[in-house]
Write a protein that holds these residues in place. Structure first.
Motif, PDB file in Angstrom:
ATOM      1  N   ALA A   7      24.187  39.606  -6.469  1.00 42.13           N
ATOM      2  CA  ALA A   7      25.629  39.250  -6.571  1.00 42.13           C
ATOM      3  C   ALA A   7      26.565  39.812  -5.528  1.00 42.13           C
ATOM      4  CB  ALA A   7      26.006  40.016  -8.170  1.00 42.13           C
ATOM      5  N   SER A   8      26.119  40.969  -5.090  1.00 41.48           N
ATOM      6  CA  SER A   8      26.757  41.801  -3.869  1.00 41.48           C
ATOM      7  C   SER A   8      27.275  40.869  -2.767  1.00 41.48           C
ATOM      8  CB  SER A   8      26.191  43.063  -3.374  1.00 41.48           C
ATOM      9  OG  SER A   8      24.974  42.731  -2.653  1.00 41.48           O
ATOM     10  N   GLU A   9      25.915  40.039  -2.324  1.00 47.52           N
ATOM     11  CA  GLU A   9      26.440  38.962  -1.194  1.00 47.52           C
ATOM     12  C   GLU A   9      27.710  38.163  -1.399  1.00 47.52           C
ATOM     13  OE1 GLU A   9      22.641  36.953  -0.536  1.00 47.52           O
ATOM     14  OE2 GLU A   9      21.569  38.789  -0.343  1.00 47.52           O
ATOM     15  N   LYS A  10      27.715  37.677  -2.738  1.00 45.99           N
ATOM     16  CA  LYS A  10      28.660  36.779  -2.869  1.00 45.99           C
ATOM     17  C   LYS A  10      30.153  37.644  -2.855  1.00 45.99           C
ATOM     18  CE  LYS A  10      27.891  33.465  -6.407  1.00 45.99           C
ATOM     19  NZ  LYS A  10      27.800  32.961  -7.669  1.00 45.99           N
ATOM     20  N   ILE A  11      29.987  38.963  -3.352  1.00 46.91           N
ATOM     21  CA  ILE A  11      31.522  39.668  -3.290  1.00 46.91           C
ATOM     22  C   ILE A  11      31.654  39.862  -1.852  1.00 46.91           C
ATOM     23  CG2 ILE A  11      32.486  41.889  -4.109  1.00 46.91           C
ATOM     24  CD1 ILE A  11      30.780  41.791  -6.691  1.00 46.91           C
ATOM     25  N   PHE A  12      30.686  40.281  -1.028  1.00 48.59           N
ATOM     26  CA  PHE A  12      31.134  40.581   0.470  1.00 48.59           C
ATOM     27  C   PHE A  12      31.591  39.371   0.874  1.00 48.59           C
ATOM     28  CE2 PHE A  12      27.717  44.269  -0.205  1.00 48.59           C
ATOM     29  CZ  PHE A  12      28.629  45.248  -0.199  1.00 48.59           C
ATOM     30  N   GLN A  13      31.046  37.941   0.646  1.00 50.64           N
ATOM     31  CA  GLN A  13      31.714  36.951   1.216  1.00 50.64           C
ATOM     32  C   GLN A  13      33.007  36.642   0.922  1.00 50.64           C
ATOM     33  OE1 GLN A  13      29.810  35.127   3.569  1.00 50.64           O
ATOM     34  NE2 GLN A  13      31.708  34.160   3.565  1.00 50.64           N
ATOM     35  N   PHE A  14      33.400  37.042  -0.608  1.00 53.91           N
ATOM     36  CA  PHE A  14      34.801  36.885  -1.057  1.00 53.91           C
ATOM     37  C   PHE A  14      35.567  38.010  -0.239  1.00 53.91           C
ATOM     38  CE2 PHE A  14      38.040  38.800  -3.608  1.00 53.91           C
ATOM     39  CZ  PHE A  14      38.686  37.646  -3.828  1.00 53.91           C
ATOM     40  N   TYR A  15      34.942  39.370   0.037  1.00 49.95           N
ATOM     41  CA  TYR A  15      35.955  40.157   0.883  1.00 49.95           C
ATOM     42  C   TYR A  15      36.329  39.239   2.317  1.00 49.95           C
ATOM     43  CZ  TYR A  15      34.623  44.383  -1.809  1.00 49.95           C
ATOM     44  OH  TYR A  15      34.354  45.519  -2.738  1.00 49.95           O
ATOM     45  N   ARG A  16      34.912  38.961   2.765  1.00 51.02           N
ATOM     46  CA  ARG A  16      35.395  38.286   4.417  1.00 51.02           C
ATOM     47  C   ARG A  16      36.476  37.138   4.193  1.00 51.02           C
ATOM     48  NH1 ARG A  16      32.395  38.503   8.715  1.00 51.02           N
ATOM     49  NH2 ARG A  16      31.253  40.053   7.983  1.00 51.02           N
ATOM     50  N   ASP A  17      36.066  36.044   3.129  1.00 53.46           N
ATOM     51  CA  ASP A  17      37.148  35.209   3.214  1.00 53.46           C
ATOM     52  C   ASP A  17      38.434  35.476   2.933  1.00 53.46           C
ATOM     53  OD1 ASP A  17      35.045  33.449   3.451  1.00 53.46           O
ATOM     54  OD2 ASP A  17      34.715  33.033   1.329  1.00 53.46           O
ATOM     55  N   SER A  18      38.781  36.562   2.034  1.00 50.53           N
ATOM     56  CA  SER A  18      39.910  37.060   1.636  1.00 50.53           C
ATOM     57  C   SER A  18      40.735  37.563   2.823  1.00 50.53           C
ATOM     58  CB  SER A  18      39.685  37.796   0.656  1.00 50.53           C
ATOM     59  OG  SER A  18      40.700  39.003   0.296  1.00 50.53           O
ATOM     60  N   ILE A  25      26.813  48.796  -3.979  1.00 50.70           N
ATOM     61  CA  ILE A  25      25.776  48.301  -2.887  1.00 50.70           C
ATOM     62  C   ILE A  25      26.539  48.387  -1.648  1.00 50.70           C
ATOM     63  CG2 ILE A  25      24.287  46.344  -2.218  1.00 50.70           C
ATOM     64  CD1 ILE A  25      23.627  47.089  -5.100  1.00 50.70           C
ATOM     65  N   ASP A  26      25.820  48.610  -0.805  1.00 47.51           N
ATOM     66  CA  ASP A  26      26.440  48.729   0.988  1.00 47.51           C
ATOM     67  C   ASP A  26      26.197  47.415   1.478  1.00 47.51           C
ATOM     68  OD1 ASP A  26      24.553  49.525   3.227  1.00 47.51           O
ATOM     69  OD2 ASP A  26      23.761  49.910   1.216  1.00 47.51           O
ATOM     70  N   SER A  27      27.267  47.140   2.536  1.00 47.75           N
ATOM     71  CA  SER A  27      27.054  45.867   2.966  1.00 47.75           C
ATOM     72  C   SER A  27      26.141  45.824   4.365  1.00 47.75           C
ATOM     73  CB  SER A  27      28.559  45.541   3.676  1.00 47.75           C
ATOM     74  OG  SER A  27      28.732  46.495   4.391  1.00 47.75           O
ATOM     75  N   CYS A  83      30.548  51.277   6.548  1.00 47.70           N
ATOM     76  CA  CYS A  83      29.814  49.967   5.882  1.00 47.70           C
ATOM     77  C   CYS A  83      31.071  49.963   4.979  1.00 47.70           C
ATOM     78  CB  CYS A  83      28.734  50.148   5.217  1.00 47.70           C
ATOM     79  SG  CYS A  83      28.340  51.536   4.276  1.00 47.70           S
ATOM     80  N   LEU A  84      30.908  48.347   4.428  1.00 49.09           N
ATOM     81  CA  LEU A  84      31.837  48.344   3.015  1.00 49.09           C
ATOM     82  C   LEU A  84      30.909  48.523   1.838  1.00 49.09           C
ATOM     83  CD1 LEU A  84      33.595  45.102   4.113  1.00 49.09           C
ATOM     84  CD2 LEU A  84      34.459  47.151   4.201  1.00 49.09           C
ATOM     85  N   PHE A  85      31.542  48.668   0.635  1.00 49.89           N
ATOM     86  CA  PHE A  85      30.437  48.475  -0.581  1.00 49.89           C
ATOM     87  C   PHE A  85      31.492  47.718  -1.480  1.00 49.89           C
ATOM     88  CE2 PHE A  85      33.917  52.178  -0.422  1.00 49.89           C
ATOM     89  CZ  PHE A  85      34.284  52.141  -1.750  1.00 49.89           C
ATOM     90  N   MET A 122      47.466  35.414  -2.793  1.00 46.01           N
ATOM     91  CA  MET A 122      46.338  35.562  -4.035  1.00 46.01           C
ATOM     92  C   MET A 122      45.231  34.694  -3.538  1.00 46.01           C
ATOM     93  SD  MET A 122      46.022  37.428  -6.735  1.00 46.01           S
ATOM     94  CE  MET A 122      45.740  37.420  -8.422  1.00 46.01           C
ATOM     95  N   GLU A 123      43.948  35.210  -3.642  1.00 52.18           N
ATOM     96  CA  GLU A 123      42.703  34.419  -3.263  1.00 52.18           C
ATOM     97  C   GLU A 123      41.977  34.359  -4.539  1.00 52.18           C
ATOM     98  OE1 GLU A 123      43.249  33.769  -0.254  1.00 52.18           O
ATOM     99  OE2 GLU A 123      44.224  35.598   0.436  1.00 52.18           O
ATOM    100  N   VAL A 124      41.553  33.334  -4.952  1.00 49.28           N
ATOM    101  CA  VAL A 124      40.431  33.422  -6.354  1.00 49.28           C
ATOM    102  C   VAL A 124      39.244  32.656  -5.903  1.00 49.28           C
ATOM    103  CG1 VAL A 124      40.242  32.286  -8.442  1.00 49.28           C
ATOM    104  CG2 VAL A 124      42.571  33.140  -7.844  1.00 49.28           C
ATOM    105  N   CYS A 125      38.255  33.238  -6.299  1.00 46.78           N
ATOM    106  CA  CYS A 125      36.622  32.528  -6.069  1.00 46.78           C
ATOM    107  C   CYS A 125      36.231  32.329  -7.316  1.00 46.78           C
ATOM    108  CB  CYS A 125      36.082  33.938  -5.472  1.00 46.78           C
ATOM    109  SG  CYS A 125      34.412  33.403  -5.471  1.00 46.78           S
TER     110      CYS A 125
END
Lengths: 220, 277
Positions: A200-211, A169-171, A134-136, A2-5
């Motif tokens: 906000a999407s930038e944050k979520i994509f960063q979370f995707y990447r980290d996860s 939003i697309d990545s 792309c991711l979304f 489990m990853e938590v941001c």
């Protein structure tokens, strides 16, 4: 797993994700935003029913399962939004005449459900290893009665708000893939909400990447 | 020759027109098809309207019934919209339970009614906690040639403006409702939401009011609903290729212009119906 941001300035609730938690589907993910939680499973590419076969690309089917009861008209419209968003990012022409099935099971709804569906869907598609252009990600914005924009609202905040918008939003270009709105609002408010969602999407994509990075660094 | 080209390479066929900034049916890229409206077409309904947008034909009938208000909202009536896409209107629809598109359209219409507040549901309440009106808005497509949502919204608005509800009083002795069919009054319509639909071709070319063929070939669809004050009631884009905020702005401007045209049309038809009576 489990990853938590934690959330900081663009106030998103805490979100978490876990991939490959189910053994039967080809890809699965659970996505948690605050108290909202969705479990997604992807089957495919697999054999397709002749009646649903498309000769030049894969047939994508999205099923939304509510926590209680049978899917109704609201779920159908959410299915349509998720399906068409996934179709836009999936390179389905690489798997012609086959079927992809995405199942989204609501575990708990505490607002921003559609955006949680989109995030869970993207993570599950990624886990299934399907080719995508792309991711979304999904972001929900609520406009409060005093004009304040709240991102990722809870169910209580959704109820109080006078307008509610969900964007996908697309990545690659951070443009709007999907939009679904409720309530009336001005053009200016719409543009503001899109800008906030893009941030906000930038944050979520960063979370995707980290996860994903953390997950693969463990398995290697 | 042209017919063969169209069947074999539909996308190329459309592209060759779009390159010249026109469309196979002779329209400009930002031109709507001729819209005609007939109000009061079903005499047995409480309100009705028939809309044609090019070949797309949609009919809406309103049935008002008396019911008990829900416990959660004792001071409100309710509106139940339903969009039906029978096999009659296009070969793509099969008989049986409503498909995804019909259900998504019903949900869209319900969302527009709720978001635009075109009718205050409080107006439908006759006696708090006891009696209220339910408006069943049945929308049926007779001929499907694209742009269903726009046609549905216009049909709904036309039919609601045409609706005449009988006067209901509550008998104090029997406490049962008494309906006076002689005395009827119209509904109060607070807003006039009108939709405008767009398609994106090849990720870049924007066209308005797509036909069924254009819808199939397009990469994204978008419907914007605005009211007379220029406020947005819905920006519905179920998916497809991504759009920038600037492109959206362009759509919204076109949608506001469309709202004015349609409102004028509705007012004109209502006026002509009144003078004919």
């Amino acid at each position: 797993m489990m990853e938590v941001c934690g959330s900081s300035n663009v106030s998103l609730r805490e979100f978490g994700c876990e991939q490959s938690l189910l053994s039967r589907p080809d890809g699965s993910a659970s996505f948690i935003q605050g108290d909202t939680s969705v479990l997604a499973g992807v089957y495919g590419p697999a054999e397709v029913k002749v009646s649903k076969e498309i000769y030049d690309r894969a047939t994508l089917e999205v099923l939304v399962q509510p926590k209680v009861g049978l899917p109704s008209v609201r779920e159908r419209s959410q299915e349509q939004c998720v399906r068409e968003t996934c179709e836009a990012s999936l390179l389905s022409s690489l798997h012609p005449r086959s079927s992809l099935t995405l199942i989204l099971q609501v575990l708990h709804d505490d607002g921003s459900l559609l955006s949680c569906f989109l995030n869970a869907a993207c993570m599950a598609l990624m886990d299934a290893g399907l080719p995508m252009s792309c991711l979304f990600c999904g972001v929900t914005c609520a406009i409060h009665a005093d004009g304040q924009i709240i991102t990722d609202p809870t169910a209580a905040q959704e109820k109080e708000s006078r307008a509610l918008m969900t964007f996908a939003i697309d990545s690659t270009e951070h443009k709007v893939l999907m939009s679904s709105t409720k309530g009336s609002f001005s053009v200016h408010e719409l543009q503001q909400c899109i800008a906030v969602s893009q941030k906000a999407s930038e944050k979520i994509f960063q979370f995707y990447r980290d996860s994903v990075r953390r997950r693969y660094s463990k398995t290697l | 020759m042209a017919a063969g080209f169209k069947t074999a390479e539909p996308l190329e066929y459309h592209r060759s027109f779009l390159k010249e900034n026109c469309r196979p049916d002779g329209r400009d890229l930002s031109e709507f098809r001729a819209t005609t409206l007939n109000i009061g077409s079903i005499s047995t309904a409480d309100g009705s309207a028939l809309v044609k947008v090019g070949n797309t034909t949609v009919i809406c009938g309103i049935k008002a019934e008396l019911a008990n208000p829900t416990v959660e909202a004792p001071g409100k009536g309710y509106i139940v919209p339903n969009v039906d896409l029978p096999p009659l209107c296009s070969s793509r629809f099969r008989p049986g339970p409503p498909g995804e598109q019909a259900q998504a359209a019903s949900q869209f219409i319900a969302d527009v009614i709720e978001s635009s507040e075109l009718i205050h549901t409080e107006d439908l309440c006759i006696e708090r906690g006891k009696l209220c009106w339910v408006l069943y808005c049945d929308i049926m497509c007779l001929d499907y040639d694209g742009n269903l949502l726009d046609a549905c919204v216009i049909a709904l608005l036309g039919a609601l403006k045409n609706t005449q509800l009988p006067e209901v009083t509550i008998n104090t002795e029997t406490s049962g409702p008494e309906v006076n069919l002689e005395k009827r009054h119209g509904l109060q319509i607070h807003k006039h939401p009108v939709g405008a639909s767009f398609c994106v071709f090849d990720d870049s070319i924007l066209i308005v009011d797509p036909t069924a063929e254009e819808e199939c070939l397009s990469t994204a669809q978008l419907t914007v609903v605005t009211d007379e004050e220029g406020r947005l009631c819905s920006v519905h884009k179920p998916g497809g290729t991504s759009l920038s905020a600037e492109k959206l702005q362009e759509f919204i401007c076109r949608a506001t212009a469309r709202q004015k045209e349609i409102q004028k049309l509705i007012d004109k038809v209502i006026h002509s119906v009144k003078t004919a009576q």
